[in-house]
Write an enzyme that holds these catalytic residues in place. Structure first.
Site, PDB file in Angstrom:
ATOM      1  N   GLY A 161      27.922  81.380  79.496  1.00  0.00           N
ATOM      2  CA  GLY A 161      28.447  81.815  78.019  1.00  0.00           C
ATOM      3  C   GLY A 161      28.385  83.045  77.794  1.00  0.00           C
ATOM      4  N   GLU A 167      34.554  80.205  53.413  1.00  0.00           N
ATOM      5  CA  GLU A 167      35.341  81.704  53.854  1.00  0.00           C
ATOM      6  C   GLU A 167      36.803  81.163  54.015  1.00  0.00           C
ATOM      7  OE1 GLU A 167      33.231  83.606  56.816  1.00  0.00           O
ATOM      8  OE2 GLU A 167      32.074  84.995  55.298  1.00  0.00           O
TER       9      GLU A 167
END
Lengths: 410, 410
Positions: free
Chosen positions: B8, B167
């Site tokens: 990752g 947002e």
């Protein structure tokens, strides 16, 4: 109030809309995409220098300030010149005058397999596909133990030695040797081959011979193998067959070898040339249909016995004359004749290298490259994009960077 | 030489790689994507403010300067903790120490139809899909004569009142009312509905109540309908069913209501929490596997009896401790314990509006928004992107523009 419909929001269509703005007429621009594309920089998206929206700009943002111009995002599927109707997937639009500015598409000269397996470089989606593909081939090559297979993954062929092919292959070679070479420790970059294949014996056919030869020289110095007088016979996704029998093992063929008019023009039942372009009269009208004007890559217009090339300056100059002639028809004035004023040719070959031929001026190297860069920034549609592109170019020039190396669409 | 494999390349993985750089060990970062994604600004791609490559940066460009770190682009399909092997689609990688930083994914809480028809906001491709979808709905609405159908096309629902939802919905409302409202003459923008649905009775759960209430107030002033205490039951692509029976006709549901650990973590056979996160010990190790560290959204770590949230600061702080502990294990030193230092919370609600809570400081409005903007620009991975994003924000602030309104992938 007369209604003018413009099909296509490329250089010609947008210019025509602007030329007809603030007139006492109603204008509708129809395009299947919602953006105007600055095609001359498309190859920079395909080589990870610029982002998609650096060279594309919403059509609605362009026409917002033109009070009498509206935009319909629709794919036109047919045009009926007799009943004056444009038939789109979403609806039918009637017109009093029509401007056909439907542009060009990649010409594979009937080679279906080449069309299937190679990449055209005419649309934004194609440019992103090329970028993803090139980056993927490097990732695959970094895992590949078989040297022959690795070499095939690392062989990149651009077909076509016109401006698009030259600019694409130059940018590709620099992306590989200036940027990616620092990042793949288990790839021997001497294994990488970047090849430019051109059927004739000259790159940049429109250029004087010395600039054309300088282009070959510069590309060669940039690690591009330039193959002149070589024609493609077939490509199956892994083997590129050349006429004469040679085979190049490669997964990547970028096809910049030809353009032709888009297929919509076939619906008009007007006489066409071998590139599908509709043959127009000296006023840019369709023969027998004085209310229909055809411009840009969709039109065949001869000047001094030679058909004009499929380039942006022809489209914009024709847009101005077509718009004028529509206003002339409305006000009963005589129509103007079109005559192309050559604005010169230029092509960039890469960092610090371009060739330029404008009237008596011939230029190559850094100065030509600087002029090319400034001219292209100036021609971008809006100021925000100009500022962004300017900054990215300065940055990439200083730091040998290409930040857009993002493989999208997993 | 010991080999550390990091799975990752999100905030945790990249930070761990940097923390282990220049050590006397070999580090391999594996990720299925070739880029590191700055997730906090993903909603700006989905609302056409930023481009894909403004918030994504090639992993190879990040690790280029770290001599002992290499990158493999590969999708990990299994991990064998007993034989210490990471099994990817392209090959097997052996490790001495493993850092699992596989991150999180959207949590649909088992609602398959919601998963199928709504949009997550965790990946770059999802963000572009949302952008394309919203722009298409406006184009469709401009053709739609039926007022009910038009209203459904113009209804946009964001589910989830955490920072991502707040947002996204703020940016979406501003895109619509500041930018698009000027460009669709045949759409009545009073018909447009932007709705934020939150299951609890509070937006931004981590914030003090007054900032949370200020957020509701600000969103409402920005034309967002805030629906608190409302849960989603189902969505079929055209009808959003709420618990209690209400139905909202909409084609657009953005699902920001939950996250969970990605599915790869299930392969470890380690005890997990209800969000699939692996429960780690105080050193961030997998129980019974001292050579395996799990960090970030993939890990469940309790502090003062409360599991830490799935946010970037937890991941980066854990990356530092995990990297230290690997070096401690190699040199035979005692292991450090992890303790999260709260860095505060902030969320932007739109133009001139944000809320911020750092230690004793509570801030809202313009100053909080300025701080949010500067902090996020600073946190972007490279300087070129910082400069580009800074310039785009200044531009869009001054001119109410969103240049990335490009419908890609026709």
């Amino acid at each position: 109030m007369k209604h003018v419909v413009i099909i296509g929001a490329g250089f010609g269509g947008i210019r025509a809309a602007k030329a007809l703005a603030r007139s006492d007429i109603q204008v509708t621009v129809i395009d299947k995409r919602n953006y105007h594309l600055f095609q001359p920089l498309l190859y920079q998206v395909s080589t990870a220098g610029l982002s998609v929206d650096d060279i594309a700009y919403p059509i609605r943002a362009i026409v917002k300030g033109l009070k009498n111009v509206q935009f319909n995002m629709d794919e036109v599927i047919d045009i009926d010149l007799n009943t004056r109707r444009v038939i789109g997937k979403n609806g039918i639009t009637n017109y009093d005058f029509l401007v056909v500015a439907t542009g060009g598409t990649t010409n594979y000269f009937g080679m279906k397999r080449v069309e299937e397996y190679s990449y055209g470089l005419k649309t934004l989606d194609e440019a992103v596909n090329i970028r993803n593909h090139i980056l993927r081939k490097f990732e695959e090559a970094s895992f590949e133990d078989n040297p022959d297979k690795q070499r095939a993954l690392l062989t990149f062929v651009v077909v076509g030695g016109g401006p698009t092919g030259v600019e694409a292959v130059g940018a590709l070679s620099e992306l590989i040797h200036h940027v990616m070479a620092k990042e793949y420790r288990n790839i021997d970059f001497k294994q990488v081959r970047v090849v430019l294949v051109e059927a004739t014996n000259k790159l940049l056919a429109a250029m004087p011979n010395d600039l054309s030869e300088a282009t070959v020289y510069t590309l060669t110095k940039k690690n591009v193998q330039v193959r002149l007088g070589v024609q493609v016979a077939d490509f199956d996704g892994e083997k590129l067959s050349l006429k004469g029998g040679e085979i190049i093992n490669t997964h990547t063929v970028i096809w910049a070898a030809g353009v032709r008019a888009g297929d919509l023009i076939n619906k008009l039942n007007i006489r066409q040339d071998h590139l599908q372009r509709a043959i127009v009269n000296e006023h840019l009208q369709a023969p027998d249909y004085p209310d229909v004007f055809i411009i840009g890559d969709a039109a065949h217009f001869e000047q001094n016995g030679i058909p004009l090339p499929m380039v942006a300056p022809v489209a914009t100059q024709q847009a101005d004359v077509a718009a004028d002639n529509i206003l002339n028809l409305i006000s009963g004035k005589p129509l103007g004749q079109f005559a192309f004023k050559d604005v010169g040719n230029m092509a960039t070959i890469g960092r610090n290298a371009a060739v330029l031929h404008i009237g008596p001026i011939k230029l190559k190297g850094f100065l030509a490259w600087l002029f090319w860069s400034l001219a292209h920034i100036w021609l971008l549609v809006d100021f925000r994009n100009r500022a962004v592109v300017f900054m990215k170019w300065i940055w990439d020039y200083l730091f040998y960077e290409r930040a857009a190396r993002i493989i999208t669409r997993q």
